[in-house]
Design a protein around this motif. Structure first.
Motif, short mmCIF file in Angstrom:
data_model
loop_
_atom_site.label_atom_id
_atom_site.label_comp_id
_atom_site.label_asym_id
_atom_site.label_seq_id
_atom_site.Cartn_x
_atom_site.Cartn_y
_atom_site.Cartn_z
N HIS A 296 -11.51 23.50 14.40
CA HIS A 296 -10.55 23.61 13.30
C HIS A 296 -11.27 23.59 11.96
CE1 HIS A 296 -6.30 23.34 12.02
NE2 HIS A 296 -6.75 22.61 11.01
N VAL A 485 -8.15 28.13 13.25
CA VAL A 485 -7.26 27.16 12.65
C VAL A 485 -5.92 27.13 13.40
CG1 VAL A 485 -6.11 26.46 10.50
CG2 VAL A 485 -8.37 27.55 10.41
N THR A 488 -6.10 25.87 17.38
CA THR A 488 -6.24 24.41 17.46
C THR A 488 -5.04 23.72 16.81
OG1 THR A 488 -7.61 24.53 15.46
CG2 THR A 488 -8.75 24.41 17.59
N GLY A 489 -4.49 24.32 15.77
CA GLY A 489 -3.31 23.74 15.12
C GLY A 489 -2.12 23.71 16.05
#
Length: 594
Positions: A296, A485, A488-489
């Motif tokens: 991330h 981003v 993983t978010g």
């Protein structure tokens, strides 16, 4: 979840690219005889040779020359078969652990690393019973069973007819597995499969209108007319008695049972043993030991860096407005969009051919095998990605042309076709001195890292002709950075689908359709999207080191050849071998007194 057409190919490691319905590919170039291996090397070779032959047979492949091709049936998908495979692969890993790696020759050490990662991945898929969710928003076990092109001989058609007749059994086994997944809460997220049931509809149509008949429309002249007629009649019978009933049953199951009961959560962490699953999927797709938190943060840093590059390119176009206004301009101005599918395909083919003129300055080894450019089939185009490349063909999506900006086409063509995946697959096919399993093993970090690297390479060799095309390249790079981003978010930090859509839309010039399609792909295929940017960063790191240490003597041709001749390998192995390349080149310079 696994991609399902690719379920067989990736799970069992059959091919690095989607199987195509053509004659067997050309044999690799002959190589000089090697000395007999030592006892430790021989032990490893016996292990991976036996496993590879077993693996092909498990996937219902048959030997044709020195290539494995699709046979006359599909693989056994029952839970019992999956358990048997898991036990086999776990035993292979134990045998591999008993081999002293430091006593292997350098070549066999690489083979051992590739083999270990491949077998470990296959075992992991089965440990998590991913076969209980055998598709995702992008790829389906029921799709791709009919070929993109016809076959070169009667044997190919007869095997195809056998597979058509085997579809009911194959689908029934997958349905049983999916019901087991539903029972334990292991399904594809509902939001990621909305509308995907429509991809089944075309196959429920009887007669010659069914896509399974397409391969019989033009058959090789080497097949006598009477035999052609007989096989066409067999095809129509198989469509009526096997294909249509199986797809009709599957469509009913999807709409009345699976989709209504599919989970409403979207995070991998919400799955059974989800935290361990996502961490293992990171290793599967990237071959790296990174945590979600580390990935991330890498993504956030890359997004910031690329954003600055995009702002600079926007100013070079002469646009005077804000960045969001520029994105809106790119998404709506007619100058950036093809009016016909042929125009879009022509733009792709032009980039491919332009790259042909650069190959001699980019590589020393040029493969003989050639690919073609095709549109994405109509039956899957509405939910398919913008393009995808493989050994035999490179596909471009011509559905909904106002969502397919031409300024993205050069970067897309480099990545998917030339010198990206189609070129890469041909090199892997023809590269010498490699065991069979190495020729057809694929790791996403290596393969997709190369694809993204070739987009960047295009800016170094003059492929992009306008600032808009350079911005298209940058938006593709941003797309891959934003994935780090978003993925993983979504899977570890509680991001919503809309949050992911907003993030991708605000940082790239991707069309709204592409944005939603891609986010749904990340939701239903945890960690796969991480491979691209992490693989590219690894390769660009090695190039930067080579340029720094070799200076003016750096030549990208042997650098690229060395990378591609490795074949698909885990990223740590790639970096080790590129370090060896740099050391060898420095030694040459020292010897020459430079």
């Amino acid at each position: 979840m696994r991609a399902s057409v690719i379920l067989a190919t990736l799970l069992l490691g059959v091919a690095s690219v989607p199987a195509m319905a053509q004659d067997a590919a050309p044999s690799p170039a002959p190589t000089a005889a090697k000395p007999a291996p030592g006892p430790i090397d021989a032990k490893l070779r016996a292990l991976y040779d036996a496993e590879w032959e077993w693996r092909q047979k498990e996937n219902a492949q048959v030997k044709e020359g020195n290539r494995w091709v699709q046979g006359d049936r599909f693989s056994d998908e029952t839970a019992a078969a999956q358990a048997r495979r898991l036990a086999y692969w776990q035993d292979v890993l134990k045998q591999l652990d008993a081999i002293p790696m430091d006593q292997l020759s350098p070549e066999e050490q690489v083979n051992a690393a590739v083999f270990r990662q491949s077998v470990w991945e296959n075992a992991k898929w089965l440990e998590y019973k991913t076969y209980e969710a055998p598709f995702n928003s992008d790829t389906f076990f029921w799709g791709g069973l009919n070929p993109r092109q016809g076959f070169g001989n009667a044997t190919g058609y007869k095997r195809y007819l056998g597979r058509m007749r085997d579809i009911p059994r194959y689908f029934d086994e997958n349905i049983v597995n999916m019901r087991a997944g539903l029972k334990r809460g292991y399904t594809v997220p509902r939001v990621g499969i909305e509308g995907r049931d429509t991809t089944i509809e075309a196959y429920t149509v009887p007669g010659e209108a069914n896509p399974f008949y397409d391969a019989f429309r033009v058959m090789p002249q080497s097949i006598p007319p009477a035999e052609q007629a007989a096989m066409r009649a067999e095809a129509l019978k198989a469509i009526e008695t096997s294909v249509v009933p199986a797809y009709t049953k599957l469509l009913s199951f999807m709409r009345t049972e699976y989709m209504p009961k599919a989970r409403t959560t979207i995070a991998a962490y919400a799955l059974p043993d989800g935290k361990a699953f996502y961490q293992d999927m990171i290793k599967v797709f990237t071959t790296l030991d990174l945590t979600p938190e580390e990935i991330h943060e890498i993504g956030l840093k890359e997004v910031a860096r690329i954003d600055a590059d995009m702002q600079k390119t926007m100013r070079e176009t002469g646009f005077k407005g804000t960045f969001p206004e520029f994105l809106q301009f790119l998404r709506t101005d007619p100058q950036f969009y093809a009016k016909t599918p042929r125009e879009l395909l022509g733009a792709a083919a032009y980039t491919v051919k332009k790259m042909d003129g650069k190959l001699k300055d980019t590589f020393n080894f040029l493969p003989r095998y050639r690919f073609t450019v095709l549109p994405v089939p109509d039956v899957i185009a509405p939910i398919y990605t913008s393009g995808r490349g493989g050994l035999d063909s490179c596909l471009f999506n011509t559905y909904d042309l106002p969502q397919r900006p031409l300024y993205n086409i050069p970067a897309l063509a480099l990545h998917e076709c030339n010198p990206g995946h189609s070129f890469q697959a041909a090199v892997a096919l023809e590269a010498p001195d490699r065991p069979d399993f190495r020729r057809q093993t694929y790791f996403s970090g290596y393969g997709e890292g190369w694809g993204l690297y070739t987009e960047w390479l295009g800016s170094k060799i003059g492929i992009y002709e306008t600032p808009y095309e350079e911005f298209g390249r940058q938006t593709f790079e941003m797309w891959r950075a934003a994935r780090l981003v978003i993925d993983t978010g979504v899977h570890t930090k509680g991001w919503t689908r809309q949050q992911a859509i907003d993030y991708l839309a605000s940082h790239t010039a991707l069309a709204p359709r592409d944005v939603e399609t891609e986010v749904d792909r990340y939701i239903s295929w945890p960690a796969q999207a991480l491979a691209y940017k992490l693989g590219e960063l690894s390769l660009r790191k090695m190039r930067a080191k080579a340029e720094a240490e070799l200076g003016a003597a750096f030549d990208q041709r042997p650098f690229h050849d060395t990378f591609l001749m490795l074949g698909s390998v885990p990223l740590p192995v790639m970096e080790q071998k590129m370090e060896e390349f740099i050391a060898a080149e420095k030694a040459k310079l020292a010897k020459a007194g430079k």
